[in-house]
Design an enzyme around this catalytic site. Structure first.
Site, short mmCIF file in Angstrom:
data_model
loop_
_atom_site.label_atom_id
_atom_site.label_comp_id
_atom_site.label_asym_id
_atom_site.label_seq_id
_atom_site.Cartn_x
_atom_site.Cartn_y
_atom_site.Cartn_z
N ASP A 1 0.86 -1.18 0.00
CA ASP A 1 0.00 0.00 0.00
C ASP A 1 0.91 1.23 0.00
O ASP A 1 1.53 1.55 1.01
CB ASP A 1 -0.90 0.01 1.23
CG ASP A 1 -1.99 -1.06 1.19
OD1 ASP A 1 -1.76 -2.11 0.57
OD2 ASP A 1 -3.05 -0.84 1.79
N LYS B 1 -10.33 0.12 -2.57
CA LYS B 1 -10.24 -0.05 -1.12
C LYS B 1 -10.56 1.27 -0.42
O LYS B 1 -9.71 2.14 -0.34
CB LYS B 1 -8.85 -0.54 -0.72
CG LYS B 1 -8.67 -0.75 0.79
CD LYS B 1 -7.27 -1.25 1.11
CE LYS B 1 -7.04 -1.32 2.62
NZ LYS B 1 -5.67 -1.80 2.96
N LYS C 1 -6.99 3.34 -3.51
CA LYS C 1 -7.40 3.36 -2.10
C LYS C 1 -7.59 4.80 -1.65
O LYS C 1 -6.79 5.68 -1.99
CB LYS C 1 -6.31 2.66 -1.27
CG LYS C 1 -6.53 2.65 0.24
CD LYS C 1 -5.39 1.91 0.93
CE LYS C 1 -5.46 2.02 2.44
NZ LYS C 1 -4.33 1.33 3.11
#
Length: 298
Positions: free
Chosen positions: A135, A234, A198
């Site tokens: 991430d 996400k 995300k």
């Protein structure tokens, strides 16, 4: 960026009205229970604190393996998400055959304000320790300065440094300032190697919202129509109740369809969310609420 990106302008009023409609949706009985279990299977169970220890990572991994008593039929979580220094501990506790991914925040999370060479070393360290998902955070300073080529180049370089690991690109949407910028960031990330986009780091008060998530889902939809490539999504930070996460699942189904209703293409960034979801699963099974004291906190 290989070509000029000109995403459509976002109508703020329209997108917020559409997003608000999802708060009126309701799932009942078997559909609700199935949705709750699906949500549990989509969670990246997360701890990102300076006080994280091997013992805390062990507890997180146990919780991800079995979120609640086996009689409830709750599936394991999708992943655990930890700092690079804790990846080896997560790998030790989960082993190679748990089916649970190990995600690690990298690129100088959460600010991203270090040179690219250090960011890439951070990524390579995490992957070398056993992370199979990274991430990353974009350089919001560069983005807000209009240096989109730098942002695109860092995403592409990070994707290369990931090797076989999947890349999730975090925008920190609360710092971008507008839906137009969220849409532009989505386009840049998807064109430069992101497997997932995300919303947030979870480290600032303004994190995931339904409207921001809808803008990103629509960007994913349009990217799929243009390229045939399915990018994951996400939302992270600020989603704390089972009721909210079910509304997000309805939004995904109606915007992207059933192909995204799995943990290969949709995740929740979760720290406290799993507790409420498991309480609601127990309620759906037994017909009454159980005390939160009977559930370990994620």
């Amino acid at each position: 960026m290989p070509t000029q990106i000109n995403p459509p302008a976002i109508d703020q009023v329209a997108v917020e009205e559409r997003a608000a409609k999802f708060t009126k949706r309701s799932l009942k009985n078997e559909a609700k229970l199935a949705g709750l279990k699906l949500a549990a299977s989509m969670m990246d169970l997360t701890t990102l604190e300076g006080k994280d220890t091997a013992g805390k990572i062990s507890h997180l991994c146990q919780k991800a393996r079995r979120p609640m008593d086996a009689r409830f039929g709750c599936p394991p979580c999708a992943a655990v998400c930890v700092y690079p220094n804790q990846v080896a501990s997560a790998k030790e506790f989960l082993g190679d055959d748990s089916g649970i991914h190990i995600a690690s925040v990298a690129t100088a999370f959460p600010a991203g304000q270090v040179p690219l060479e250090i960011k890439l070393a951070d990524v390579k360290f995490a992957v070398g320790a056993g992370a199979d998902e990274i991430d990353m955070v974009i350089d919001r300073g560069a983005f807000l300065s209009g240096d989109y080529h730098r942002v695109a180049g860092e995403i592409a370089a990070t994707r290369e440094a990931c090797g076989d690991a999947h890349l999730k690109v975090i925008f920190e949407t609360g710092e971008l300032g507008s839906y137009d910028d969220v849409r532009l960031a989505s386009e840049i990330a998807m064109r430069n190697g992101a497997h997932f986009i995300k919303t947030s780091t979870g480290k600032i008060p303004k994190a995931a919202t339904r409207a921001v998530t809808l803008v990103m889902l629509e960007a994913i939809r349009d990217h799929f129509y243009a390229t045939g490539e399915r990018i994951g999504m996400k939302p992270a930070g600020g989603i704390r109740s089972a009721k909210e996460c079910l509304q997000y699942l309805v939004m995904v189904k109606e915007t992207l369809g059933d192909a995204w209703l799995n943990n290969g293409r949709f995740r929740f960034g979760a720290s406290s969310l799993l507790t409420d979801v498991t309480l609601q699963i127990a309620k759906a099974h037994d017909g009454n609420y159980q005390s939160a004291d009977y559930f370990s906190l994620a």
